[in-house]
Design a protein around this motif. Sequence first.
Motif, PDB file in Angstrom:
ATOM      1  N   ILE A  83       0.837  -1.204   0.000  1.00 28.72           N
ATOM      2  CA  ILE A  83       0.000   0.000   0.000  1.00 28.72           C
ATOM      3  C   ILE A  83       0.871   1.254   0.000  1.00 28.72           C
ATOM      4  O   ILE A  83       0.608   2.216  -0.740  1.00 28.72           O
ATOM      5  CB  ILE A  83      -0.948  -0.002   1.219  1.00 28.72           C
ATOM      6  N   GLY A  84       1.910   1.268   0.820  1.00 28.64           N
ATOM      7  CA  GLY A  84       2.795   2.425   0.848  1.00 28.64           C
ATOM      8  C   GLY A  84       3.461   2.672  -0.484  1.00 28.64           C
ATOM      9  O   GLY A  84       3.542   3.820  -0.955  1.00 28.64           O
ATOM     10  N   ALA A  85       3.923   1.603  -1.126  1.00 27.90           N
ATOM     11  CA  ALA A  85       4.584   1.734  -2.426  1.00 27.90           C
ATOM     12  C   ALA A  85       3.621   2.223  -3.495  1.00 27.90           C
ATOM     13  O   ALA A  85       3.969   3.082  -4.322  1.00 27.90           O
ATOM     14  CB  ALA A  85       5.199   0.396  -2.823  1.00 27.90           C
ATOM     15  N   LEU A  86       2.399   1.683  -3.490  1.00 28.93           N
ATOM     16  CA  LEU A  86       1.417   2.099  -4.485  1.00 28.93           C
ATOM     17  C   LEU A  86       1.018   3.558  -4.298  1.00 28.93           C
ATOM     18  O   LEU A  86       0.913   4.325  -5.269  1.00 28.93           O
ATOM     19  CB  LEU A  86       0.180   1.200  -4.411  1.00 28.93           C
ATOM     20  N   PHE A  87       0.769   3.948  -3.057  1.00 32.39           N
ATOM     21  CA  PHE A  87       0.363   5.330  -2.794  1.00 32.39           C
ATOM     22  C   PHE A  87       1.456   6.313  -3.217  1.00 32.39           C
ATOM     23  O   PHE A  87       1.181   7.400  -3.744  1.00 32.39           O
ATOM     24  CB  PHE A  87       0.043   5.521  -1.310  1.00 32.39           C
ATOM     25  N   ALA A  88       2.716   5.925  -2.986  1.00 33.21           N
ATOM     26  CA  ALA A  88       3.829   6.814  -3.305  1.00 33.21           C
ATOM     27  C   ALA A  88       4.136   6.870  -4.795  1.00 33.21           C
ATOM     28  O   ALA A  88       4.580   7.904  -5.313  1.00 33.21           O
ATOM     29  CB  ALA A  88       5.071   6.382  -2.530  1.00 33.21           C
ATOM     30  N   LEU A 116       5.163  15.387  -0.492  1.00 30.13           N
ATOM     31  CA  LEU A 116       5.446  15.261   0.930  1.00 30.13           C
ATOM     32  C   LEU A 116       4.516  14.249   1.598  1.00 30.13           C
ATOM     33  O   LEU A 116       4.948  13.449   2.440  1.00 30.13           O
ATOM     34  CB  LEU A 116       5.318  16.628   1.612  1.00 30.13           C
ATOM     35  N   LEU A 117       3.242  14.273   1.215  1.00 36.82           N
ATOM     36  CA  LEU A 117       2.282  13.317   1.781  1.00 36.82           C
ATOM     37  C   LEU A 117       2.606  11.903   1.326  1.00 36.82           C
ATOM     38  O   LEU A 117       2.524  10.945   2.109  1.00 36.82           O
ATOM     39  CB  LEU A 117       0.855  13.699   1.372  1.00 36.82           C
ATOM     40  N   LYS A 118       2.987  11.754   0.057  1.00 34.86           N
ATOM     41  CA  LYS A 118       3.347  10.429  -0.443  1.00 34.86           C
ATOM     42  C   LYS A 118       4.520   9.853   0.343  1.00 34.86           C
ATOM     43  O   LYS A 118       4.507   8.678   0.744  1.00 34.86           O
ATOM     44  CB  LYS A 118       3.719  10.511  -1.923  1.00 34.86           C
ATOM     45  N   LEU A 119       5.527  10.682   0.576  1.00 27.37           N
ATOM     46  CA  LEU A 119       6.689  10.218   1.321  1.00 27.37           C
ATOM     47  C   LEU A 119       6.338   9.908   2.770  1.00 27.37           C
ATOM     48  O   LEU A 119       6.862   8.950   3.359  1.00 27.37           O
ATOM     49  CB  LEU A 119       7.796  11.276   1.253  1.00 27.37           C
ATOM     50  N   ALA A 120       5.423  10.704   3.350  1.00 27.25           N
ATOM     51  CA  ALA A 120       5.009  10.471   4.736  1.00 27.25           C
ATOM     52  C   ALA A 120       4.277   9.139   4.870  1.00 27.25           C
ATOM     53  O   ALA A 120       4.522   8.363   5.806  1.00 27.25           O
ATOM     54  CB  ALA A 120       4.128  11.621   5.210  1.00 27.25           C
TER      55      ALA A 120
END
Length: 410
Positions: free
Chosen positions: A362-367, A380-384
């Motif tokens: 999920i983190g990888a897809l969102f980023a 910034l939100l993607k990295l967070a």
Amino acid sequence: MNPIVYAIPVFMVTILVEALLAWRLRRPLYDIPDALTSLHFGVLSQVTGAFLRVLTLGIYLAVFENYRALELSMKSPAAWIFALLAYDLAYYFSHRCGHEVSLMWAAHVVHHSSEYFNLSTALRQTSTTSLYSWLFYLPLALVGVPPTMFIVVALIDLLYQYWVHTELIGRLGVLDRILVTPSNHRVHHGQNDYCLDCNYGGIFIIWDRIFGSFVDEREDEPVVFGIRKPLRSFNPLWGNLHIYAELLQKSRAQRGLRAKLAVWFEPPGGHRAPDEKPAHFEPASFVRYDPGAHVSVQRYALVQYALVALAVSHFIAIAPSISVAARGIYGLGILLSMIAVGALLEGNAAARRIEQLRVVVIGALFASLPAWFGFAAPLLLKLAVLGLCLLCALWLSRRPVLLRTRGAVA
């Protein structure tokens, strides 16, 4: 915009306030895994509603447009009062059938599966009852209740029922004789002998008094909440399907089409003689389901629910504007997230690795995706989000034992 989007923050704040009050009063009214499971059920019901609501409202609209006897005025206060009373009466019969017909109990059992009674229990909603319940509201369409009026009174009826799921409010005098209140709704959620099959009203308890299904709360016998055959799971998908699975297995074992069909429409537990009573329930012997999730795992699950709540709010808001395929993918991701967290709380052997994989993906897809289902997140939100997901995966890797044994040192 679906009004439930605006109600979600209210639900979360009031649940937190009730939990804090219960803690201050030293009353064990909340269990984090149970409450989270109730919230997961609520999330899943909203996800499935994005697919089923169009169908059920479409049927109502079709009947209203083609078969209504007249059309009530949206400007008439009397019409609104009539519509609310008529809806609540229809809800009474729908709710009663949900307890007296096995097929409908398979859907409704979700709401009764919690062994606690608090505001989170109100959100433990089924994902399948709308497959049948629309039948009970078609008389309103035939009479001429406009679809907009129908939707509004349905929402009023639903939201009213939220506050009655609490043990912190006692008897309310004359209101207990007219309205559905916490006192008489506690009885409805009990598995004590005297609590079975009663108090079906949504807003008005007068329907139960008229049709002989009212039972008053007893001061000498505390209500034990839950169902006679406990769910014993934190999996919201299984919680929605387990009675269907039982009925299917029972139906297959019958000989002849008539006997197979009868399984689905007989009362839950099968037919009994008129003078035959259900098996006796002993409140003192009841033990709540507790697989023993460590407090740190419970806190982790709370963090994950906060993220799921944001996701489902976004899902509800954009569902009407995205394709069915996109809705399906988004909804499936939310479902798998809740199943993974539930398995973690149950101590499933593979749960830790599955949860690590889930948060990393999920983190990888969102980023990496340009937009998250229409939401173009700033860098910034993607990295967070990616950083939070990686931290979650790392934290899980440092906890080889996720569960405690009662009395053991964590």
